[in-house]
Write a protein that holds these residues in place. Structure first.
Motif, PDB file in Angstrom:
ATOM      1  N   GLY A 130       0.521  -1.311  -0.040  1.00  0.00           N
ATOM      2  CA  GLY A 130       0.370  -0.034  -0.142  1.00  0.00           C
ATOM      3  C   GLY A 130       0.566   1.225   0.238  1.00  0.00           C
ATOM      4  N   ALA A 131       0.083   2.681  -0.028  1.00  0.00           N
ATOM      5  CA  ALA A 131       0.695   3.267   0.266  1.00  0.00           C
ATOM      6  C   ALA A 131       1.809   3.740   1.201  1.00  0.00           C
ATOM      7  N   ILE A 132       2.073   4.986   1.669  1.00  0.00           N
ATOM      8  CA  ILE A 132       2.845   6.208   3.085  1.00  0.00           C
ATOM      9  C   ILE A 132       1.357   6.426   3.124  1.00  0.00           C
ATOM     10  N   PRO A 133       0.506   6.287   4.038  1.00  0.00           N
ATOM     11  CA  PRO A 133       0.353   7.373   4.390  1.00  0.00           C
ATOM     12  C   PRO A 133       0.395   8.839   4.676  1.00  0.00           C
ATOM     13  N   SER A 134      -0.269  10.002   4.516  1.00  0.00           N
ATOM     14  CA  SER A 134      -0.317  11.262   4.078  1.00  0.00           C
ATOM     15  C   SER A 134      -0.329  11.449   5.921  1.00  0.00           C
ATOM     16  N   ASN A 151       7.122  -3.658   0.298  1.00  0.00           N
ATOM     17  CA  ASN A 151       6.365  -3.551  -1.125  1.00  0.00           C
ATOM     18  C   ASN A 151       5.565  -2.856  -1.166  1.00  0.00           C
ATOM     19  N   LEU A 152       5.714  -1.724  -0.540  1.00  0.00           N
ATOM     20  CA  LEU A 152       5.360   0.146  -0.796  1.00  0.00           C
ATOM     21  C   LEU A 152       4.873   0.331  -1.763  1.00  0.00           C
ATOM     22  N   SER A 153       4.010   1.204  -2.077  1.00  0.00           N
ATOM     23  CA  SER A 153       4.046   1.294  -3.484  1.00  0.00           C
ATOM     24  C   SER A 153       3.386   2.884  -3.294  1.00  0.00           C
ATOM     25  N   GLY A 154       2.931   4.170  -4.395  1.00  0.00           N
ATOM     26  CA  GLY A 154       2.655   5.050  -4.893  1.00  0.00           C
ATOM     27  C   GLY A 154       3.461   6.393  -4.292  1.00  0.00           C
ATOM     28  N   PRO A 155       3.482   7.128  -4.338  1.00  0.00           N
ATOM     29  CA  PRO A 155       4.020   8.252  -4.196  1.00  0.00           C
ATOM     30  C   PRO A 155       4.813   8.245  -2.959  1.00  0.00           C
ATOM     31  N   ILE A 156       5.492   9.047  -2.358  1.00  0.00           N
ATOM     32  CA  ILE A 156       6.173   9.645  -1.274  1.00  0.00           C
ATOM     33  C   ILE A 156       5.781  11.020  -1.141  1.00  0.00           C
ATOM     34  N   PRO A 157       4.759  11.173  -0.355  1.00  0.00           N
ATOM     35  CA  PRO A 157       3.918  11.727   0.883  1.00  0.00           C
ATOM     36  C   PRO A 157       4.416  13.785   0.458  1.00  0.00           C
ATOM     37  N   PHE A 158       4.060  14.678   0.310  1.00  0.00           N
ATOM     38  CA  PHE A 158       4.671  15.857   0.866  1.00  0.00           C
ATOM     39  C   PHE A 158       4.939  15.781   2.276  1.00  0.00           C
ATOM     40  N   ALA A 159       3.483  15.617   3.127  1.00  0.00           N
ATOM     41  CA  ALA A 159       3.416  15.142   4.356  1.00  0.00           C
ATOM     42  C   ALA A 159       4.995  15.147   5.404  1.00  0.00           C
ATOM     43  N   LEU A 160       6.033  14.739   4.846  1.00  0.00           N
ATOM     44  CA  LEU A 160       7.192  14.503   5.424  1.00  0.00           C
ATOM     45  C   LEU A 160       7.756  15.918   5.621  1.00  0.00           C
ATOM     46  N   LEU A 176       7.765   2.528  -4.766  1.00  0.00           N
ATOM     47  CA  LEU A 176       7.084   3.501  -4.677  1.00  0.00           C
ATOM     48  C   LEU A 176       7.339   4.883  -6.035  1.00  0.00           C
ATOM     49  N   SER A 177       6.605   4.795  -6.480  1.00  0.00           N
ATOM     50  CA  SER A 177       6.772   5.887  -7.863  1.00  0.00           C
ATOM     51  C   SER A 177       6.295   7.037  -7.700  1.00  0.00           C
ATOM     52  N   GLY A 178       6.561   8.042  -8.864  1.00  0.00           N
ATOM     53  CA  GLY A 178       6.178   9.557  -8.588  1.00  0.00           C
ATOM     54  C   GLY A 178       7.504  10.237  -8.907  1.00  0.00           C
ATOM     55  N   LYS A 179       7.501  11.015  -8.392  1.00  0.00           N
ATOM     56  CA  LYS A 179       8.748  11.921  -7.941  1.00  0.00           C
ATOM     57  C   LYS A 179       8.345  12.509  -6.880  1.00  0.00           C
ATOM     58  N   ILE A 180       9.880  12.778  -5.912  1.00  0.00           N
ATOM     59  CA  ILE A 180      10.812  13.439  -5.315  1.00  0.00           C
ATOM     60  C   ILE A 180       9.580  14.712  -4.302  1.00  0.00           C
ATOM     61  N   PRO A 181       8.932  14.284  -3.738  1.00  0.00           N
ATOM     62  CA  PRO A 181       8.836  15.887  -2.755  1.00  0.00           C
ATOM     63  C   PRO A 181      10.753  16.264  -2.566  1.00  0.00           C
ATOM     64  N   SER A 182      10.063  17.651  -2.294  1.00  0.00           N
ATOM     65  CA  SER A 182      11.531  18.838  -2.116  1.00  0.00           C
ATOM     66  C   SER A 182      11.264  18.796  -0.280  1.00  0.00           C
ATOM     67  N   ILE A 183      11.691  18.170   0.074  1.00  0.00           N
ATOM     68  CA  ILE A 183      12.350  17.990   1.561  1.00  0.00           C
ATOM     69  C   ILE A 183      12.957  18.775   2.093  1.00  0.00           C
ATOM     70  N   THR A 184      12.864  20.286   3.017  1.00  0.00           N
ATOM     71  CA  THR A 184      13.988  20.689   3.024  1.00  0.00           C
ATOM     72  C   THR A 184      14.083  20.896   4.398  1.00  0.00           C
TER      73      THR A 184
END
Length: 626
Positions: A130-134, A151-160, A176-184
């Motif tokens: 499943g996905a990493i919950p926001s 076996n995690l899938s979906g995007p990396i949540p911006f909430a991190l 995991l798929s999609g783009k890497i969020p900008s974690i500052t």
């Protein structure tokens, strides 16, 4: 007066010790722990006795006053199944949760994210999907989040990005798929998202991490990886940032082409089309003159390439060519550690040809995925020979023979048996080769067995051979894969799965531990030995006396703990239910964690120096607790 004061102080100390001795977390926390254990099958006996204080239970740590549970650490205890809801979430003051190196499935429960005191979550080396919950962004105190190798899938949540205290984020080895969020977050010191399916350019805020943190994502680019092409998508913006605020954003003005440029492109396209038409006409005329003889020859070469599933060679010379694995084709004697495989192929009337493969071979054909396979623990194919009468694959000749011959060949007085170190290194080599096929190339081996593990002078460099040849074999119960190595769910041997490969690898690990070949006849004479079921039956009775190879006992092997731990890994691999088996990369990590001398520990905790999370040691199998 002084005596009275001393007595008062002594009485106060005794009273406080008594209070601590009888201190206990609230009944709700005790019942939450018991509910979690009852709802989650586990292979190791934990000894959570209702007649003893909960703070003394294995894996449970309370605060200094023994009044509440602050840590739950159960790594490598054989937990199987999903995390039951409304259990761990009822521990309101929990700060550390470690359930790593088990067989946990399902998603991350939402109610787990209500524990506002959580500082560290270790769930790596499981089968969580499943996905990493926001909702993870609500854990304001979280410092370490380790979800790698699941076996995690979906995007990396911006909430991190909202986790101001986050110091370690490990998400490698997932889907995991999609783009890497900008974690500052400037506190983030440990970051890894390698071996996923992420794409786009790496955000500038994360470019300070090494390339290894992003490796294995074929569509990622930008520092520290190779630069992106001008048309590659830009990274996802951080929450609250508009696309126009991103660094390096290109204005629409600059992207517009001038009229002259458009006209030039159109003219160029017309010229290219005319050249292509002229080339087609010339090819058609030359074909009429030369006749149809060249057509079948070219076609057959491509067809053989696609059918074979051959791989490019590593460095070295072709030193020999012999036949092997004849037993896989229903006849002949099994060859030694395969220097060349003879395989039946379709087609008649084609001219004979020897085609060299790999780097510098000077010949290319459409078989791109298999052509990229190259690893020190996989035996590369040097060439193939295709003719009407013979179809051959040419490998390097390895004079040390196969693992099967080393384990079972001539067990007489003059033979030097394999010691424990050699067996552990061979197990690691086979596991690493299989993991590379699965994770780097998405290919199933289809015929993992000890006779296909070829030995070099360095056991750590042993190589798996005969991989990806299953498409050319007809389904048959006479194949060697059916002689004790084949997973019970496999019906058509031409369609192996990753989980079936892991089952075969588990049988090979049992073979190393027991010294028994699964292809030998059983004592009852009713066919080949079902090695996994035999081991299970012995473990239920008296595992120490019967399971392990007598030659290891004669050598005075002192690694009983490592042997038991590897036995647990092997039994996980040969689970009857495919989904309960670990993935091949997980097997590699578990074997690496078993012995410090055989492989390095790769867990995030050992890098940080926390001894409780350093490794998951095995213990003798025991009946599961209720």
């Amino acid at each position: 007066m002084a005596v009275a004061v001393s007595r008062a102080v002594l009485l106060a100390a005794v009273a406080s010790l008594a209070c601590l001795a009888f201190a206990e977390p609230p009944p709700s926390e005790r019942s939450a722990l018991l509910a979690f254990l009852t709802a989650t099958p586990h292979e190791r006996r934990l000894g959570w006795n209702t007649s003893t204080p909960a703070c003394s239970w294995v894996g449970v740590t309370c605060d200094a006053a023994q009044s509440t549970v602050v840590q739950l650490r159960l790594p490598g205890v054989g937990l199987v199944g999903a995390i039951p809801p409304a259990t761990i979430s009822r521990l309101p003051n929990l700060q550390v949760l470690s359930l790593r190196s088990n067989r946990i499935i399902g998603g991350i429960p939402d109610d787990l994210l209500q524990l506002s005191s959580l500082r560290a979550i270790f769930l790596q080396n499981n089968m969580i999907s499943g996905a990493i919950p926001s909702g993870v962004g609500k854990l304001a105190a979280l410092e370490r989040l380790v979800l790698s190798h699941n076996n995690l899938s979906g995007p990396i949540p911006f909430a991190l990005n909202s986790l101001a205290s986050l110091r370690s984020l490990r998400l490698e080895g997932n889907r995991l798929s999609g783009k890497i969020p900008s974690i500052t977050n400037p506190e983030l010191k440990d970051f890894n998202v390698s071996v996923n399916s992420l794409n786009g350019s790496i955000p500038q805020a994360l470019a300070r991490f090494p390339a290894d943190s992003f490796a294995g994502n074929l569509q990622l680019c930008g520092k520290p990886l190779p630069a992106c092409s001008p048309f590659f998508p830009s990274p996802s913006p951080a929450p609250g940032m508009s696309p126009s605020d991103e660094p390096g954003a290109v204005s629409n003005k600059k992207r517009k082409l001038s009229g002259a440029a458009i006209a030039g492109i159109v003219v160029g396209a017309v010229v290219v089309v005319l050249l292509l038409l002229a080339a087609i006409v010339l090819c058609a005329r030359s074909r009429r003159r030369s006749g149809p003889r060249e057509g079948p020859k070219a076609t057959s070469a491509a067809a053989v390439g696609q059918t074979r599933g051959v791989a490019p060679p590593a460095s070295g010379d072709v030193t020999g060519m012999t036949s092997s694995s004849k037993d896989d084709m229903g006849g002949g004697t099994s060859g030694s550690a395969a220097a060349a495989a003879v395989a039946a192929g379709a087609g008649t009337g084609e001219a004979s040809r020897l085609v060299f493969l790999g780097k510098g071979a000077g010949y290319s054909f459409d078989m791109e995925a298999l052509g990229r396979v190259e690893h020190r623990n996989l035996l590369p194919v040097r060439a193939y020979y295709f003719s009407k009468d013979e179809k051959l694959l040419v490998y390097d000749y390895l004079p040390n023979g196969s693992l099967s011959a080393m384990l079972h060949g001539s067990r007489g007085s003059g033979r030097t048996p394999m010691d424990w170190d050699a067996r552990m290194l061979s197990a690691l080599s086979a596991s690493r080769g299989l993991a590379h096929l699965h994770s780097a190339h998405n290919l199933a081996h289809g015929n993992v067995k000890s006779s296909n593990v070829l030995l070099r002078p360095d056991y750590d460099a042993a190589a798996l051979s005969d991989f990806c040849l299953h498409p050319i074999f007809a389904p048959s119960s006479t194949r060697a894969g059916a002689g004790g190595y084949r997973a019970p769910e496999v019906v058509d041997t031409r369609r192996p799965t990753f989980k079936a490969d892991v089952y075969s690898l588990g049988v090979l690990l049992l073979e190393l531990l027991t010294g028994k070949s699964p292809t030998h006849a059983s004592l009852e004479g009713d066919g080949t030995l079902d090695l996994p079921r035999w081991v299970q039956s012995v473990v239920r009775e008296e595992w120490t006396a019967e399971v392990f190879d007598v030659e290891l006992v004669r050598l005075g092997a002192s690694a009983e703990e490592e042997m038991v731990a590897l036995l647990q890994v092997a039994m996980a691999c040969v689970a009857t239910v495919p989904d309960a088996r670990p993935d091949a990369p997980d097997v590699v990590r578990m074997i690496e964690e078993i012995g410090g001398g055989h492989g390095q520990t790769t867990t995030e905790e050992s890098a940080r120096g926390t001894p409780e999370e350093e490794r998951s040691r095995g213990t003798p199998p025991a009946a599961p607790t209720p």
